[in-house]
Design a protein around this motif. Structure first.
Motif, short mmCIF file in Angstrom:
data_model
loop_
_atom_site.label_atom_id
_atom_site.label_comp_id
_atom_site.label_asym_id
_atom_site.label_seq_id
_atom_site.Cartn_x
_atom_site.Cartn_y
_atom_site.Cartn_z
N UNK A 136 122.14 89.82 2.46
CA UNK A 136 121.05 90.78 2.71
C UNK A 136 119.71 90.15 2.35
N UNK A 137 118.70 90.48 3.12
CA UNK A 137 117.36 89.95 2.85
C UNK A 137 116.87 90.49 1.52
N UNK A 138 116.07 89.70 0.84
CA UNK A 138 115.52 90.13 -0.45
C UNK A 138 114.62 91.32 -0.21
N UNK A 139 114.70 92.29 -1.11
CA UNK A 139 113.89 93.48 -0.96
C UNK A 139 112.44 93.15 -1.23
N UNK A 140 111.57 93.77 -0.45
CA UNK A 140 110.14 93.52 -0.64
C UNK A 140 109.67 94.16 -1.93
#
Length: 180
Positions: A136-140
């Protein structure tokens, strides 16, 4: 105290002789390219009853989002050790085209796939024919709300009512009229 010294020395030597559960496999957190980009997982074609001899031989490095319903011919049913990077997940299938038995490997080191069951009689060593690796992409990093009511800062979702595609005809003689 002097009688305990040989016992402590023997205990220390015995603990040093126990192989590390990770062996020669890299740590999960070490799965990065030299330029700092992420690697989702690595598969290895060698494992051994001795953990220090696992994760050897040829390796297949998987980028985040790697989706291989058909592994290259030299890797189909070949992987016997694997490592999954932190915050990543490797989903594998026992047959090509993402068919057959499936298993999810989470972030950690798996030096001997013989130790992971595939059905009643099988294991996952030399049994991976398809895979999907995702991270999963890193959370902003959004600013945290300050003191005070948080509802004033959080927008409320707008819910629209469904539109009618067909307006039913009213029966005649009811005394009601339809608007134009």
């Amino acid at each position: 105290m002097s009688s305990l010294r040989p016992l402590l020395l023997a205990l220390a030597l015995a603990l040093a002789a126990v192989p590390c559960a990770q062996g020669a496999c890299p740590a999960s957190a070490d799965l990065k390219h030299s330029d700092g980009t992420r690697t989702c997982a690595k598969l290895y074609d060698k494992s051994d009853p001795y953990y220090e001899n696992c994760c050897r031989g040829a390796e297949l490095s998987l980028e985040p989002g790697a989706d291989l319903p058909y592994l290259p011919s030299n890797w189909a049913n070949t992987a016997s050790s694997l490592v999954v990077a932190p915050r990543c997940e490797l989903v594998v299938w026992s047959r090509q085209g993402k068919a057959g038995k499936t298993h999810k490997f989470s972030a950690r080191t798996y030096p001997r796939l013989e130790e992971y069951r595939r059905g009643i009689l099988g294991n996952w060593s030399n049994a991976i024919s398809a895979l999907y690796c995702r991270c999963p992409a890193a959370q902003s990093s959004e600013p945290t709300p300050g003191p005070g009511p948080s509802s004033a800062q959080t927008p409320t979702p707008i819910i629209q009512a469904p539109r009618l595609l067909h307006t039913p005809e009213l029966p005649t003689g009811t005394g009601s009229t339809r608007p134009p």
